[in-house]
Design a protein around this motif. Structure first.
Motif, PDB file in Angstrom:
ATOM      1  N   LEU A 171       0.966  -1.193  -0.014  1.00 56.11           N
ATOM      2  CA  LEU A 171      -0.249   0.354  -0.016  1.00 56.11           C
ATOM      3  C   LEU A 171       1.208   0.951   0.242  1.00 56.11           C
ATOM      4  O   LEU A 171       0.376   2.132  -0.475  1.00 56.11           O
ATOM      5  CB  LEU A 171      -1.247   0.153   1.323  1.00 56.11           C
ATOM      6  N   ALA A 172       1.783   0.672   0.545  1.00 56.81           N
ATOM      7  CA  ALA A 172       2.861   2.406   1.137  1.00 56.81           C
ATOM      8  C   ALA A 172       3.607   2.672  -0.663  1.00 56.81           C
ATOM      9  O   ALA A 172       3.576   3.913  -0.930  1.00 56.81           O
ATOM     10  CB  ALA A 172       4.345   2.208   1.998  1.00 56.81           C
ATOM     11  N   ASP A 173       3.482   1.939  -1.482  1.00 47.63           N
ATOM     12  CA  ASP A 173       3.756   1.597  -2.598  1.00 47.63           C
ATOM     13  C   ASP A 173       3.218   2.655  -4.081  1.00 47.63           C
ATOM     14  O   ASP A 173       3.334   3.514  -4.647  1.00 47.63           O
ATOM     15  CB  ASP A 173       4.545   0.465  -3.701  1.00 47.63           C
ATOM     16  N   LYS A 174       1.675   2.078  -3.159  1.00 48.83           N
ATOM     17  CA  LYS A 174       1.295   2.472  -4.093  1.00 48.83           C
ATOM     18  C   LYS A 174       0.443   3.516  -3.899  1.00 48.83           C
ATOM     19  O   LYS A 174      -0.834   4.585  -4.972  1.00 48.83           O
ATOM     20  CB  LYS A 174      -0.034   1.595  -4.373  1.00 48.83           C
ATOM     21  N   CYS A 175       1.363   4.475  -2.453  1.00 56.17           N
ATOM     22  CA  CYS A 175      -0.155   6.230  -1.878  1.00 56.17           C
ATOM     23  C   CYS A 175       0.398   7.247  -2.530  1.00 56.17           C
ATOM     24  O   CYS A 175       1.813   6.579  -3.152  1.00 56.17           O
ATOM     25  CB  CYS A 175      -0.112   6.082  -0.739  1.00 56.17           C
ATOM     26  N   THR A 176      -0.637   8.489  -3.038  1.00 58.34           N
ATOM     27  CA  THR A 176      -0.061   9.169  -3.867  1.00 58.34           C
ATOM     28  C   THR A 176       0.056  10.771  -3.201  1.00 58.34           C
ATOM     29  O   THR A 176       0.072  11.470  -3.726  1.00 58.34           O
ATOM     30  CB  THR A 176      -1.368   9.403  -4.567  1.00 58.34           C
ATOM     31  N   SER A 177       0.036  10.094  -1.977  1.00 56.69           N
ATOM     32  CA  SER A 177      -0.017  12.261  -0.818  1.00 56.69           C
ATOM     33  C   SER A 177       0.574  11.445   0.753  1.00 56.69           C
ATOM     34  O   SER A 177       0.464  10.303   1.130  1.00 56.69           O
ATOM     35  CB  SER A 177      -1.732  12.734  -0.569  1.00 56.69           C
ATOM     36  N   MET A 178       0.741  12.541   1.224  1.00 53.51           N
ATOM     37  CA  MET A 178       1.236  12.606   2.336  1.00 53.51           C
ATOM     38  C   MET A 178      -0.086  12.267   3.584  1.00 53.51           C
ATOM     39  O   MET A 178       0.459  10.972   4.366  1.00 53.51           O
ATOM     40  CB  MET A 178       1.964  13.447   2.321  1.00 53.51           C
ATOM     41  N   HIS A 179      -1.019  12.405   3.233  1.00 50.31           N
ATOM     42  CA  HIS A 179      -2.056  12.146   3.888  1.00 50.31           C
ATOM     43  C   HIS A 179      -2.930  10.592   3.985  1.00 50.31           C
ATOM     44  O   HIS A 179      -2.676   9.890   5.261  1.00 50.31           O
ATOM     45  CB  HIS A 179      -3.564  12.924   3.156  1.00 50.31           C
ATOM     46  N   GLN A 180      -2.553   9.538   2.485  1.00 48.55           N
ATOM     47  CA  GLN A 180      -2.300   8.275   2.674  1.00 48.55           C
ATOM     48  C   GLN A 180      -1.732   7.868   3.178  1.00 48.55           C
ATOM     49  O   GLN A 180      -1.491   6.847   4.292  1.00 48.55           O
ATOM     50  CB  GLN A 180      -2.086   7.928   1.186  1.00 48.55           C
TER      51      GLN A 180
END
Length: 480
Positions: free
Chosen positions: A38-47
Motif C-alpha cells: 500500500l505504501a508503494d501505491k499511495c499518492t499523497s502524504m495524507h495516505q
C-alpha cells in the motif's frame, strides 16, 4: 503426522444423514493487502500517514522493509516530504542500507547537497557498509557541490570497497570530475573502462560540452557513433541540454543533423531540447523552425520559446506567442509568466505587465514568486515609478534577497534617484554586510550628482572596511 482419514461420509448416503438445517458457507475472507505494498501505491502524504498509523497499530512499523517503503515515498516522491522522511529515519532503530541510500539520494538533489555527504559520513561511523547503489547517489551530491576534494575522497572509498569496475559507479566518478572542471581525470577514467556503455559515453561528451570544450565533445561524439553506439532520444536530449548550458552550438547542430540522417523521431522532450539549445545559443530562426514543426508541444516547449525570445529582446514575438498559447487553451505556469514579464520589461509595457502580474493569482491561481517580483521591480524601474517598486518589495510575501534589492538599486542608478538608492543599499548591506559593489554604485551616483563629500565618505568606508571592487572578466568561446 497427518490425522487419520475418516470414511463416515463415504459409507453413508446423503439421504440417510440427519435432516440438519444447512447454512451457506461464508465467503472466504480476502487477506488484507500488505501495508508495504500500500505504501508503494499511495499518492499523497495524507495516505502515507494513514498507512503509517496502521503499521504502528499492527506492529509492522518495526519491520525495516515496510518502514523503508514509507521512507522512500516521503523522500523521493514529488508529493512527498523530505523533512518527514528524516523524522521517520531518525525514529528507526537500525536503518538498513536501502534507507541510508534513499536519504543520500534525496539529499543529493536538494539545494544543500552537503547533507548527502554528511549522511554518508554518519553511515560509515556507524559501521554500515556502502554498496554499489550508495556511490552513484553520493557522487551526484559531489557533482552538484562541484567539489573536487569531495570527488577524490569518494573515489578513495570506491577503491577501498572494490567497486571501481562497476559501470554505474564509474559513470558517477566521470560526472563528478567533469563537473569540477577536472576533465583530465574524467577522461583517464573513461579510457580505463574496457566495456563502456552508452551512459558513460554520454557523460563524457556532456562533460566536455558543459566545460566549453566543443572540439573535444564533437570528436568524442563522432567516435561514439563510429564505435557502434547509437544514442537514443533521452540521451540526445541530455547532450543538447549540455550544449544549451555551455554554448556549444556546433555540437548541437551536429546532433540535429544526426537525428535527421537517422530518422530519429522528434517527440516533445527531444523537440523541446532542440528549441532550448538553439535559443540559448542565439539561433532564433532555427529555434522557431523547430518549434513550428513540432506536432505536439507541452508547456515546457512553450516556456522555452517564450523565455528565449524575451531574453533576446524579441518582446513582441514572445507576447504574440503567449497570446497564441492562451488561444490554444494551454495552461501556463509560473515559468511562463517569468518570460512574459521579461518581455514586458524589454518592450516597456508597464501597464500590460502590471495587468499580467495581477492576473497570475486572480485568473490562473498562481502565486507570484520572487522572480516575478523581480521582473515587476525592473518594469517599474524602467518606467520611473521607483516608489511603487519599493512598496512592491516591502509588500512581498516572499523573503527579500539581494537580487531584488539590487534590481531596485540598478533602476535608481538609471533614474538618478539617490534617496531610494540609499534605502536600497541599506537593505542590501543588512543581507550582505561585505557587499562592496553597492558602495561603488552609490559612490558613482554621488559623483554624477556632484555630491563630492558623500563620494569621499563612501571611499573612506570602503578603505576602512578593506573593500575593493572585483575586476570584471568575460569569457569568449573562440571555436567556430
Amino acid at each position: 503426522m497427518l490425522p487419520p482419514k475418516t470414511t463416515f461420509f463415504a459409507k453413508r448416503p446423503l439421504a440417510s444423514l440427519p435432516n440438519y438445517t444447512c447454512f451457506p458457507h461464508p465467503a472466504p475472507r480476502s487477506k488484507p493487502p500488505r501495508l508495504s505494498l500500500l505504501a508503494d501505491k499511495c499518492t499523497s502524504m495524507h495516505q502515507l500517514k494513514q498507512i503509517q498509523a496502521q503499521m504502528i497499530i499492527s506492529g509492522r512499523i518495526h519491520d525495516n522493509f515496510a518502514a523503508s517503503r514509507l521512507l522512500s515515498f516521503a523522500a523521493l516522491s514529488d508529493s512527498g516530504d523530505l523533512d518527514y522522511a528524516l523524522k521517520l529515519f531518525s525514529n528507526t532503530q537500525e536503518p538498513n542500507s536501502f534507507m541510508w541510500n534513499t536519504l543520500i539520494r534525496a539529499q543529493a538533489s536538494t539545494p544543500n547537497p552537503t547533507e548527502s555527504v554528511h549522511l554518508y559520513i554518519k553511515m560509515r561511523r556507524l559501521g554500515v557498509i556502502p554498496g554499489k547503489h550508495t556511490f552513484p547517489f553520493l557522487l551526484k551530491a559531489c557533482s552538484n557541490l562541484r567539489s573536487l576534494e569531495c570527488c577524490k575522497q569518494v573515489h578513495t572509498h570506491v577503491l577501498k570497497f572494490c567497486l571501481e569496475l562497476d559501470l554505474h559507479v564509474v559513470n558517477g566518478l566521470i560526472r563528478g570530475y567533469s563537473s569540477t572542471d577536472n576533465l583530465n581525470d574524467a577522461r583517464q577514467l573513461f579510457e580505463e573502462v574496457s566495456d563502456r556503455n552508452l551512459s558513460i559515453w554520454t557523460t563524457m561528451v556532456c562533460g566536455y560540452a558543459q566545460n566549453y570544450c566543443s572540439n573535444e565533445a564533437l570528436l568524442l561524439f563522432d567516435r561514439m557513433i563510429l564505435d557502434g553506439f547509437e544514442p537514443n532520444g533521452p540521451i540526445l536530449a541530455s547532450v543538447l541540454s549540455a550544449c544549451a548550458r555551455s554554448g556549444c552550438l556546433d555540437l548541437g547542430r551536429r546532433i540535429h543533423v544526426f537525428m535527421d540522417e537517422n530518422g530519429i523521431e522528434v517527440g516533445v522532450i527531444l523537440g523541446t531540447a532542440l528549441v532550448n539549445m538553439y535559443l540559448k545559443n542565439g539561433a532564433i530562426l532555427m529555434a522557431q523552425k523547430c518549434f513550428d514543426s513540432m506536432p505536439e508541444r507541452n508547456i515546457a516547449t512553450w516556456n522555452a520559446m517564450i523565455c528565449g525570445l524575451a531574453v533576446h529582446g524579441h518582446a513582441e514575438g514572445a507576447l504574440n506567442l503567449f497570446r497564441k498559447l492562451e488561444s490554444e487553451q494551454v495552461v501556463p505556469n509560473d515559468i511562463t509568466f517569468v518570460g512574459v514579464l521579461s518581455a514586458c520589461c524589454h518592450a516597456g509595457l508597464l501597464d500590460f505587465g502590471d495587468k499580467i502580474f495581477h492576473s497570475m493569482r486572480r485568473v490562473y491561481g498562481i502565486e507570484p514568486k520572487i522572480e516575478h517580483y523581480g521582473c515587476m521591480v525592473d518594469l517599474f524601474g524602467r518606467g520611473g515609478r521607483l516608489l511603487e517598486a519599493e512598496e512592491l518589495i516591502k509588500g512581498m510575501a516572499w523573503k527579500t534577497d539581494v537580487v531584488i534589492w539590487g534590481a531596485l538599486l540598478g533602476a535608481c542608478r538609471n533614474q538618478g534617484n539617490i534617496e531610494i538608492a540609499e534605502r536600497a543599499v541599506k537593505e542590501i548591506l543588512v543581507l550582505e554586510p561585505h557587499n562592496h559593489g553597492v558602495y561603488v554604485v552609490l559612490s558613482n551616483m554621488y559623483a554624477e550628482a556632484g555630491q563630492w563629500e558623500n563620494v569621499s565618505r563612501m571611499r573612506k568606508m570602503m578603505k576602512e572596511g578593506n573593500l575593493k571592487k572585483t575586476p570584471g572578466w568575460s569569457f569568449v568561446d573562440g571555436h567556430k
